[in-house]
Design an enzyme around this catalytic site. Structure first.
Site, PDB file in Angstrom:
ATOM      1  N   TYR A  48       4.040  -0.540  -1.977  1.00 46.00           N
ATOM      2  CA  TYR A  48       3.416   0.279  -0.935  1.00 46.00           C
ATOM      3  C   TYR A  48       1.910   0.341  -1.163  1.00 46.00           C
ATOM      4  O   TYR A  48       1.461   0.652  -2.277  1.00 46.00           O
ATOM      5  CB  TYR A  48       4.018   1.686  -1.012  1.00 46.00           C
ATOM      6  CG  TYR A  48       3.765   2.556   0.179  1.00 46.00           C
ATOM      7  CD1 TYR A  48       4.486   2.392   1.349  1.00 46.00           C
ATOM      8  CD2 TYR A  48       2.830   3.572   0.124  1.00 46.00           C
ATOM      9  CE1 TYR A  48       4.277   3.213   2.445  1.00 46.00           C
ATOM     10  CE2 TYR A  48       2.612   4.412   1.202  1.00 46.00           C
ATOM     11  CZ  TYR A  48       3.335   4.227   2.368  1.00 46.00           C
ATOM     12  OH  TYR A  48       3.123   5.052   3.440  1.00 46.00           O
ATOM     13  N   HIS A  92       5.847   5.130 -13.231  1.00 47.45           N
ATOM     14  CA  HIS A  92       6.147   4.116 -12.222  1.00 47.45           C
ATOM     15  C   HIS A  92       5.563   2.736 -12.542  1.00 47.45           C
ATOM     16  O   HIS A  92       5.919   1.766 -11.876  1.00 47.45           O
ATOM     17  CB  HIS A  92       5.651   4.611 -10.866  1.00 47.45           C
ATOM     18  CG  HIS A  92       6.153   3.814  -9.710  1.00 47.45           C
ATOM     19  ND1 HIS A  92       7.473   3.476  -9.559  1.00 47.45           N
ATOM     20  CD2 HIS A  92       5.523   3.272  -8.648  1.00 47.45           C
ATOM     21  CE1 HIS A  92       7.629   2.774  -8.457  1.00 47.45           C
ATOM     22  NE2 HIS A  92       6.463   2.624  -7.900  1.00 47.45           N
ATOM     23  N   SER A  95       8.554  -1.711  -6.931  1.00 40.90           N
ATOM     24  CA  SER A  95       8.442  -0.526  -6.091  1.00 40.90           C
ATOM     25  C   SER A  95       8.895  -0.854  -4.660  1.00 40.90           C
ATOM     26  O   SER A  95      10.036  -1.274  -4.473  1.00 40.90           O
ATOM     27  CB  SER A  95       7.000  -0.003  -6.130  1.00 40.90           C
ATOM     28  OG  SER A  95       6.943   1.288  -5.600  1.00 40.90           O
TER      29      SER A  95
END
Lengths: 330, 330, 330, 330, 330, 330
Positions: free
Chosen positions: B92, B309, B189
């Site tokens: 993203y 992350h 992701s």
């Protein structure tokens, strides 16, 4: 956020050069002409607002690209008109919300138009809403609406929103409930920027406004705002340019067509601004840039030294109630 | 962000019920059929990537709605093919970026396809990009792409993106540089979510993948993710529903059509996942929800206990280099 | 972090007085002589980098105090040399990482040396690493490496690191894979500071560099940096001095021996800098302080107005690919 | 930080399994033997503490590796001894500071030893200090002291610090000012962890302590602490392992040799602990893990439900003044 | 918080105009006369402070409005007096705490008076405390004490606290343990503001002080402080005025009666200030405003460039120990 | 703040034991009797609210201790009554504000009473206000109103506020504009807590309410709230107890007299609650604790899953408009 911007004394005379494209007026004349190719097609449907003292209509009209734009029209229950009219634009993330949400100008005895901002409204929800039905809405952008279509003035999001704002003014010029000679525009933050835009474009649209009352307006002097604050939504522009490092020139060119400073230079209506000196979202120098360039000579500004972006709230509403009463009586 | 989610032992057997619409397969069959109404129309233009060891082509093909979607194809300089192929989807805010930005799979001797995510890319910039040229892109949403068109599966943003992802698989099936029998999908992701989606939809598209390697994948088990984390981009959904409080049912129905868990249930390719136990953006339970439901029996997952992350980074790349080599040799 | 530092126009002429000790050159001459008392003892072991297009060697050489310092040498697969050579230093917390992690200059056809920063690397991990095997490493300091041994220039951590950086230059002057006449140094942040240091000390080491390309360099104009920013790692110095309030004079005297401004004054190689105007980690005025004092007349700087410490990323890599190609062709 | 850990009722019986290496006792026996190879070489120099009621000596003794470790010895002005003795260890970032900084136990009529923590002290400064003069201090680590030398118990930072702590106990056993039979250890946070370590190792050192009073102790049950909290300094371990993802096993093995739980299992002295239920730096479950495993049967714990890591402060000092008086009278 | 205020060179000559009401002296003369209508009624009860070297008395005296105000009196054990006396006021949120908490000046051989700040003390607790037993305490205010009664100088909270501070000076003038000719006042932050207030009002109270040692004093140059910092407690004033936007004039008029700048103009005692250049709670310019206006010619200021509001801590205590010794010897 | 509290299914049956003092009813009976010793002395002065559709009166009545408490009474312009009446209490920091600020229930055709919260109002300002004219207001407390007088139920701040709330109900029972049989109470956050308190105490005051509509109510299940959230204002209690560690028992005893759970147990009126599942200020379990204990059987609760403390806003107002209409019609 303590007083991070210029001292008040400097703000009062802050009148910066802001880039203005040569074809600014042509751009907007063309844009409005393009919009008028669509019939305004206003509709007013009575809705149950659950209130005894106010009648509300669900308004629709053709905005930019012919998109049906929604608004509420609130009037004192049973009023027939023509009534002095307050046009309210909304802050970023907000929209007209519920029919019972904001009726202050109707309570004061006026017609109160409350316009949806296309694509927005996620902060308040509230039922039917106005999408930004443009093929340009999905052009590459950073999250938010500030950079949607920013590479060209013709595709930029706010070109469409400003157009919607002006088209609603057109609607006020020809409706039995509304007194076309007594129309004021107002709003806070983005709504303030739209009020300035409406006042600046009203002459092009042949509308003579009785007043313009922007509170802590957004959308003014983008170059300074983006350099000065990390707060959203100005920050969205920096986020976009932090990636597309080669688009700054194009983006700021586009922004010059919608910069509140350039629109203020063209606004003739009497004006009541407000500004907050600790406003980290719409820094005071960006507000003063528009205020000091505002063309209409009958103007004043209320200063809230210890407020952030909430600005004057109830204090400013009181001031506007008085000021609108004077404008409508005048 | 310390270990806020379930303990590892519970994660390993976490296999939650996730809502799946009855017409899930019909929906995607119809969606892909609709996309195929547009000729894939692939084009490959050589570009100067400033690199001596890698040849890069600027690829375009017809994505959802016929939108031209861009990708880079990197191959070892002078390679003729057919080459084992790694299809990379991006996280993203990212996109394919510059032709010199990410060539790791070409360095390993493979064909490396790196797909733009329509509308995105503001984090990296990098020149020409792929807009989300859909009339639905401007429907009311919270900032970001997560809630664009969310009220109906047919208008939802990720329906278009998943379609793009599958169409790029189609492209791999018929090009002399690419070995149609040795194609793997990967990404981190959002790119991991897209890899799962591609693997889940590949059977519908008639593509047999040699592997699927999602890292810390996004877009899995939305209901839990939205309830569990305040990090963007899952947070965008909560922001939307915090305003439109009456849209939760519709929104989650839409999300069920793109939930990585439901797609994983249909994926047949061998899989190498990764998960980070301190990942507050894509919480480990949402990753395990997809992993434990993943249909292919040949699957494994690398666990990074002390990472947020960023996940495994160089460690996971090393693991993937080994794993892809095995897949391609197999 | 919006534009908190001087305006660009002022930055462009910002050339502050920065304290320089009288014995600056003697200090470094002595330091390098001391280092040369250890045989450079370079070793190159081929390693499996899992890449088809690049050959990688695990390099070791005697750094400051004879400590074995590690680096990767990447070259195009099968290359024999002598090749134009890019020496890369790394940012604070990073190190050479995995052999597959960063090979961009080898992909461009050059020899690419990627040096460990002693004691660091916790951000990326990646296997064998280079400790700071000095008896001075444990002197009282605030967390981090900035104040290790700071009370005396002879015990200071960066004296050792700068020495390592120069010794690696020495290695480039005598190896068949490397073209001693075509060596450039580069790096971002701390790596940029090390590139400036290498360029400033190269004349003392008898090395003539073909270029110096520091990105958003760290380690420049400490006095201003510590006063201006709360971001680490400059902040480590303030943390140390907040406790040892009586050590400021000694600490800043030490820092004057490693200040990038003083090293830039001695650097002769052509230079390509980059700076980000919203960089709160390495504030733009500290970068310009070094740039404007840089002695070499053939210099330029790329300005990224809307970026924080990430700087130009892919844009700057593109610029460097072009610039190195010119330097090596020249 | 509200009550994020287990409820009090569960804490009171929380007695987790914590890994203990088989050679734990051998390791420490060997470590202490190695330390004793250096003559303790205690020196006491009177210093001007600017106080009328307290005499202070600047103490030095041979710590781990023979490093001279500094401490203050405060006694009532003119006291000759032997006095009951309180040995104080300090919190992370602190050290003995100024001779006038902390004299509470001397004010109570006791001898008060306040030991430097090698390498630390940046929070308070205060003049001469104790460096960590070990060749292992500069091994690759994340900022701070928690991961310095963590890959092997023999190189780990706290092996040296614990050794210093024990050697100071040895000093108390043979000095005319100090009553060797009435020695207690205390400290907060890291100082609490060191008090537990001293009490746990005292039997190996042949020292019989009269009491151990750790406040909100650090260095207990690392595995849980690192998983549970984002606060430094436990966080340093996660930061290290986030990069060196392959070092977790080695690191936790090393930590098992210094885990306060394993040391508490060996501590015989009467104990007065304190714990704060909102302590996000040293989570209450990690404190209770040590407390519930503490071997000495004469133990109690003061619970501060609404405090973060500051714990009981003046309340706990009052409790300790009473408790030490009892211990010394006993 | 890096150096956000004026550069040191400007601070050293910063002597701003600060509003001073015409009846400033009358106001305080009247206030003190009003307070003296209550008999001072001092009481001293010995308390068990658990310390062998210090005797402590629980002091009570009639403060503003006759409210019994508490203090500790610490003296060397068995001392008979008259002793040089240090009066300590406390920082915002603190109070005298436990009798064992702070005895530094008694340890130095002096009488040490430590006064409660009425209504405060929540940070340290510690048993009996002094309430602000005024009917004006509950007037509308923002959380905290800064705006309690702020609309009129006669109802303002700090009028009462300053009165308490002066009345304690009166107590020092007539007690056998205390040497009325050798009294100094000191304190940090709010305690520093109170020390300045005590020194400024001492002449009106007929007390001749031997010294005034404010550290990083609060309560100085409110107008600048409120505009400059977001830190509490100055921030409380902005929070109040953000709501009561029409009370700014009244509030700042009230504050002019307690502004440390106006009190410093009247202070005659020799002074030792301290200031921290990164102090975001009591910005350095507000400290210098008081220092540069301080009337007594025998004054100096210790500057801590790299400290936030903690200021000099042990370093400044050392300086005060020396300076008080000189004052008392003089 | 994602869903940090119990899952919805557990919330729905969450009915915790909350301490209730034996003399709870006696306490409140005595308190109200004490208040009634003061004549209610209601006054209504018409004020200019600048609105055409609403008439507003400035109301005053004798609250606790006889303090004059202010309220607005809004009615439809020209209304004579008796009208169904909505009593609104306000959130922490708010107060009645301006006469034009909040008139929603008058717009709906009802009498709308909007009560000042004594001492508060700093968030909105707005002219004349109600001080907390109690000698107990200045007792030692942490900033804010939560711990003012907390050591004894008889001195506690909310004892006075709850009394004010009940006295206003008395006013509704005897005024020609108000229909004593059709009175509902409502408010959000603190206003919701006050609505519950008013409903719980109404039977003691001999008032029969037609409804009680608390939104996201505050002041419920203090013990859990203080343990669960760091958000103010519950946090004020933890801040107080973090210092006065020995006051927890006394403080929680006091709080048990004003705990919304204990008041809900006594409330008979039909109820419409609201709760937000991401509410970190008034955690959902504390709201459900009151709701599930609410005595009246005619009750319901609207759940907003994705909202923080803003709760339902316009959605809940719509629900209340419908619900009040039903109650008043009933």
């Amino acid at each position: 956020m303590a007083m991070f911007d210029l001292p008040l004394a400097e703000l009062e005379s802050y009148r910066p050069d802001v880039a203005e494209p040569d074809d600014f007026d042509d751009f907007w004349t063309g844009t409005l002409a393009e919009a008028r190719a669509f019939d305004l097609a206003p509709t007013l449907e009575p809705v149950d607002n659950r209130l005894a003292l106010v009648d509300t209509y669900d308004v629709s009209f053709a905005g930019a690209g012919g998109t049906p734009v929604r608004a509420w029209l609130h009037v004192p229950a049973g009023a027939t008109g023509p009534l002095p009219t307050v046009v309210q634009y909304h802050g970023y993330s907000h929209s007209r919300g519920f029919p019972h949400s904001s009726t202050i100008w109707a309570q004061a005895g006026y017609a109160h138009l409350s316009m949806d901002t296309r694509g927005q409204g996620w902060r308040v929800g509230g039922g039917s809403s106005t999408g930004d039905a443009s093929p340009d809405a999905g052009l590459n952008h950073a999250p938010g609406f500030m950079t949607s279509g920013i590479l060209d003035p013709s595709t930029y999001y706010y070109r469409r929103v400003y157009t919607d704002a002006v088209r609603l003014l057109e609607l006020t010029q020809d409706h039995p409930l509304l007194d076309a000679r007594r129309v004021v525009v107002t709003g806070g933050s983005q709504g303030g920027g739209l009020a300035i835009a409406a006042a600046g474009l009203a002459p092009l649209a042949g509308v003579e406004l009785a007043g313009c009352a922007p509170d802590v307006p957004f959308l003014c002097h983008f170059a300074r705002a983006v350099a000065l604050t990390d707060n959203h939504p100005y920050r969205e522009i920096a986020e976009y340019l932090a990636g597309w490092r080669d688009h700054a020139e194009a983006a700021f060119r586009t922004l010059s067509y919608v910069d509140g400073v350039n629109l203020a230079k063209r606004a003739l209506a009497p004006a009541l601004f407000s500004v907050a000196l600790m406003d980290a979202t719409c820094p005071p120098s960006t507000v003063y840039a528009a205020y000091n360039h505002y063309r209409g000579a009958d103007k004043s500004i209320n200063v809230y030294p210890y407020n952030d972006h909430e600005g004057g709230e109830g204090y400013q509403v009181a001031a506007q109630l008085d000021w609108f009463a004077e404008r409508f009586a005048g």
